[in-house]
Design an enzyme around this catalytic site. Sequence first.
Site, PDB file in Angstrom:
ATOM      1  N   SER A 213       0.836  -1.201   0.000  1.00 36.71           N
ATOM      2  CA  SER A 213       0.000   0.000   0.000  1.00 36.71           C
ATOM      3  C   SER A 213       0.873   1.254   0.000  1.00 36.71           C
ATOM      4  O   SER A 213       1.671   1.470   0.915  1.00 36.71           O
ATOM      5  CB  SER A 213      -0.903   0.015   1.233  1.00 36.71           C
TER       6      SER A 213
ATOM      7  N   MET B 222      -9.243   7.863  -0.326  1.00 39.80           N
ATOM      8  CA  MET B 222     -10.077   8.269   0.818  1.00 39.80           C
ATOM      9  C   MET B 222     -10.624   9.666   0.572  1.00 39.80           C
ATOM     10  O   MET B 222      -9.904  10.532   0.070  1.00 39.80           O
ATOM     11  CB  MET B 222      -9.237   8.287   2.099  1.00 39.80           C
TER      12      MET B 222
ATOM     13  N   HIS C 208      -8.366   0.633  -3.705  1.00 37.00           N
ATOM     14  CA  HIS C 208      -9.268   0.395  -2.580  1.00 37.00           C
ATOM     15  C   HIS C 208      -9.977   1.711  -2.290  1.00 37.00           C
ATOM     16  O   HIS C 208      -9.377   2.643  -1.762  1.00 37.00           O
ATOM     17  CB  HIS C 208      -8.423  -0.082  -1.372  1.00 37.00           C
TER      18      HIS C 208
ATOM     19  N   MET D 111     -12.183   3.994  -0.352  1.00 35.27           N
ATOM     20  CA  MET D 111     -12.848   4.258   0.926  1.00 35.27           C
ATOM     21  C   MET D 111     -13.565   5.592   0.770  1.00 35.27           C
ATOM     22  O   MET D 111     -13.146   6.623   1.317  1.00 35.27           O
ATOM     23  CB  MET D 111     -11.810   4.283   2.058  1.00 35.27           C
TER      24      MET D 111
HETATM   25  C1  DX5 Z   1      -6.185   1.581   5.751  1.00 40.82           C
HETATM   26  C2  DX5 Z   1      -5.795   1.190   4.351  1.00 40.82           C
HETATM   27  C3  DX5 Z   1      -4.652   0.258   4.287  1.00 40.82           C
HETATM   28  C4  DX5 Z   1      -3.365   0.786   4.888  1.00 40.82           C
HETATM   29  C5  DX5 Z   1      -2.718  -0.379   5.548  1.00 40.82           C
HETATM   30  O1  DX5 Z   1      -7.442   2.122   5.759  1.00 40.82           O
HETATM   31  O2  DX5 Z   1      -6.866   0.587   3.694  1.00 40.82           O
HETATM   32  O3  DX5 Z   1      -4.421  -0.188   2.961  1.00 40.82           O
HETATM   33  O4  DX5 Z   1      -2.473   1.335   3.972  1.00 40.82           O
HETATM   34  O5  DX5 Z   1      -1.594   0.072   6.235  1.00 40.82           O
HETATM   35  P1  DX5 Z   1      -0.805  -0.877   7.219  1.00 40.82           P
HETATM   36  O6  DX5 Z   1      -0.341  -2.068   6.423  1.00 40.82           O
HETATM   37  O7  DX5 Z   1       0.307  -0.019   7.711  1.00 40.82           O
HETATM   38  O8  DX5 Z   1      -1.759  -1.287   8.309  1.00 40.82           O
HETATM   39 ZN    ZN Z   2      -6.391  -0.365   1.737  1.00 42.77          ZN
END
Ligand code: DX5
Ligand code: ZN
Length: 224
Positions: free
Chosen positions: A9, A36, A65, A67
């Site tokens: 990510s 996001m 992804h 959000m």
């Molecule tokens: C959080 C994101 C994740 C985030 C994960 O809402 O969806 O993809 O980047 O980060 P780590 O691996 O640091 O928990």
């Molecule tokens: Zn994510």
Amino acid sequence: MSSVQISPSILSADFARLADEVSAVPSADWIHVDVMDNHFVPNLTLGLPVVESLAKASPRPLDCHLMIADPDRWAPGYAEAGAGSVTFHVEAAHAPIRLARAIRSAGARAGLALKPATPVEPYEDLLPELDMLLLMTVEPGFGGQKFLDVVLPKIRRARQMIDRHGGSVWLQIDGGVAADTIERCAEAGADVFVAGSAVYGAEDPDAAVRALRAQAEAAGARVA
Ligand code: DX5
Ligand code: ZN
């Protein structure tokens, strides 16, 4: 051949150097892009113009992804912008079947994401419409949070559901995935692993990807 896939990510990468950062993980299968909107989650990252540029600059396909509120309106645009996979949240979608079909028609894989407290059972009949199920193992919004062990039984139940339906849907885990948690996820049946801080916080991000993959493969093999 192992089915384990690693999707670093870029939320934990340096946003001023995104093209370099996506090139720093050649061993990755995907590049996970967290969109996001400050409505669905209390954080704001990036949107369509950045994804469009990054899709051209990235050697690996983008795993977006979303959000965001109202994914019905926005998600197909991410497929059109060149993302290889587009995942939206069921808590935000108005018509998830129609939306998954629209994402597929626009040429991307369609993913359905669930927050930690959202039950997976109501979506069993939707599996034929999906290419991936994403189970969040932290509350969405921020990188670097602690992995929620409480989600592990849901991962196991999701694996059983997918296997009942023929096994073609990928099961992705996102949040707190690192060397000390990835084996539990693999043993529970996950096969696509998102890792932000565990990859981009490492001295050598590509070595971190390879190490996570080796751990997940070994753990998956133990339960196979
Ligand atoms: C959080 C994101 C994740 C985030 C994960 O809402 O969806 O993809 O980047 O980060 P780590 O691996 O640091 O928990
Ligand atoms: Zn994510």
